[in-house]
Design an enzyme around this catalytic site. Structure first.
Site: not given
Ligand code: NAD
Length: 478
Positions: A250, A284
């Site tokens: 998702e 999202c």
């Molecule tokens: P990010 O891409 O670093 O992380 C997004 C999420 O993934 C976080 O919860 C993080 O803990 C997790 N994550 C990161 N790297 C991971 C890995 N290697 N293995 C497992 N989990 C991992 O970005 P961010 O700064 O935390 O969030 C920004 C972006 O993330 C936003 O622009 C948005 O696109 C996306 N996001 C989407 C949702 C959603 O509901 N779909 C929720 C949170 C963030």
């Protein structure tokens, strides 16, 4: 005022501090450290894997009826703790207290809905080609699951995975959100206090990349479910593919909103302004690319601006605040950069576009008009309180814009024409389409995307199917 609790790991039914030390938790409204979070080391992960395997052995043999009873009890416990958990969620994530209450209450609904669904995981009988032959399809839980949940809805993003998995008879290791850990832990505690057998749910925190690479590759784990960015989703999907693990992804979105000349403009403005700035736009399925047909454009923009002027930004614990801070500093700098770049690309900044104050991650609700499609914000998911409004002339132009990006999570449209509604249902490349309302993210309806927004569904009957594996059994009665 509620005390913010430190958060421990949950492994085999016991809460414990992690072998990897502790991580600070920061209040995004004040920038202050408010608590500590236990960080898992390799030994903790190994223990969680062993616990999930043992928990699965017990839970898969527990009747669906009994699983549903435990879930209903967990929902009751969670409901009784709304006023305790909501301020904790606000303190760690920033959202206004009423939105935090809504989040806990909708988690209660989700658990109840999946509890009922647990009792309906029917198989089927397929007519046989000969006498005395029986052909059955039975549904079995897929096994221990590794779930990765984000910080924007620390309870709701976790509850759909947990409820569906637990209802199906799976066990789970949840890697919760490090920035907003206590509310996710409170959700899981409700299940533990309801009598869920030890090991069925385990909760870990730490370095996300280290935990995901270890858990996904591990033979105990049979399924992976992730909510987060497309970039990370692709990485995890690759890992899961390498180890032949089932996945639900998702991921991000960049939702188009198509407002046609014949729309009920008042309703479009009110509904979309509320959803756009809810949770500070960190959703999202947040409406982002508003496309308004020529004749409606000026009125829509004026009314939308007026609606946005009513948004009250502040610490979510204060009364009357309708928009809190962004959940972390990364989003704050991202908003500033994206807005600046949009203005460089011809975007007219109607309101907002800047940080509010110098304490906490507050960013003003923002509207940008007619930003060129080459601007970064027209391509990347903003995940913040920015609405992009542009105009269109024809149906085809609107649909082309809706489908322009590799994302396909949510889309919205406003029109009185049944023909347009039908056309959009066929033509928009999206996992969810909401027309003349905001009707998404209910436990009983599927939630998921297409293209780079991922695959699989989290809600509805499809949500539980993701945790079930069909097994075909054929027998000749002799
Ligand atoms: P990010 O891409 O670093 O992380 C997004 C999420 O993934 C976080 O919860 C993080 O803990 C997790 N994550 C990161 N790297 C991971 C890995 N290697 N293995 C497992 N989990 C991992 O970005 P961010 O700064 O935390 O969030 C920004 C972006 O993330 C936003 O622009 C948005 O696109 C996306 N996001 C989407 C949702 C959603 O509901 N779909 C929720 C949170 C963030």
């Amino acid at each position: 005022m509620a005390q913010y609790p430190d958060t421990d790991l949950l492994i085999r039914g016991s809460w414990r501090s992690g072998g990897g030390g502790a991580i600070d938790v920061v209040n995004p409204a004040t920038g202050e450290v408010i608590g500590k979070l236990a960080k898992a080391d390799r030994k903790d992960l190994d223990d969680a894997l062993e616990a999930a395997a043992a928990g699965f052995a017990v839970w898969r043999k527990t009747s669906a009826f009994d699983r549903a009873n435990v879930m209903r009890k967990a929902a009751d416990i969670l409901k009784s703790r709304v006023e305790e958990i909501a301020p904790v969620l606000t303190m760690e994530q920033g959202k206004p207290l009423q939105q935090a209450r809504n989040e806990v209450n909708s988690a209660v609904e989700a658990i109840c809905w999946f509890a009922e669904e647990a009792t309906r995981t029917y198989g089927r009988i397929i007519p046989a080609r000969g006498p005395d032959i029986v052909q059955n399809v039975i549904k079995e839980p897929v096994g221990p699951v590794a779930a990765f949940t984000p910080w924007n809805f620390p309870i709701n993003q976790a509850v759909l995975k947990i409820s569906a998995a637990v209802a199906a008879g799976c066990s789970m290791i949840v890697k919760g959100p490090e920035e907003t850990p206590a509310s996710c832990a409170a959700l899981i505690k409700a299940f533990v206090d309801a009598g869920l057998p030890e090991g069925v749910l385990n909760l870990v925190y730490g370095v996300p990349s280290e935990i995901s690479s270890y858990l996904i590759a591990h033979p105990v784990i049979r399924k992976v479910s992730f909510t987060g960015s497309t970039a990370v989703g692709k990485l995890l999907a690759e890992m899961a593919g390498k180890h032949m693990k089932r996945i639900t992804m998702e991921l991000g979105g960049h939702a188009p909103v198509l407002v046609f000349d014949d729309a009920d403009l008042q309703s479009a403005v009110k509904t979309m302004a509320r959803v756009k700035y809810y949770n500070s736009g960190q959703i999202c399925i947040a409406p982002t690319r508003f496309m308004v047909q020529d004749k409606a454009f000026d009125n829509f923009v004026a009314d939308f601006e007026n609606e946005v002027s009513k948004v009250k930004v502040g610490d979510g614990l204060e009364p009357d605040v309708t928009m809190g801070p962004l959940a972390n500093e990364r989003r704050l700098s991202a908003m500033a950069e994206l807005t600046e770049d949009a203005v460089k690309h011809g975007g007219k900044l109607l309101v907002g576009g800047e940080r509010i104050g110098n304490r906490g991650n507050f960013f003003a609700p923002t509207i940008l008009l007619e930003t060129d499609r080459s601007a970064k914000i027209q391509i990347d998911e903003p995940f913040g309180p920015v609405a992009l409004i542009s105009r269109f002339k024809t149906y085809d132009e609107a649909v082309t814009e809706a489908n322009r990006l590799p994302y396909g999570l949510a889309a919205y449209a406003f029109t009185r024409s049944a023909k347009t509604m039908n056309g959009l249902s066929e033509d928009v490349e999206t996992g969810m389409l909401s027309i003349n309302q905001h009707g998404l993210a209910l436990p009983e309806t599927p939630f998921g995307g297409v293209k780079d927004s991922g695959y699989g569904s989290e809600g509805g009957a499809e949500g539980i199917e993701a945790y079930l594996q069909p097994k075909f059994v054929t027998k000749k009665l002799i």
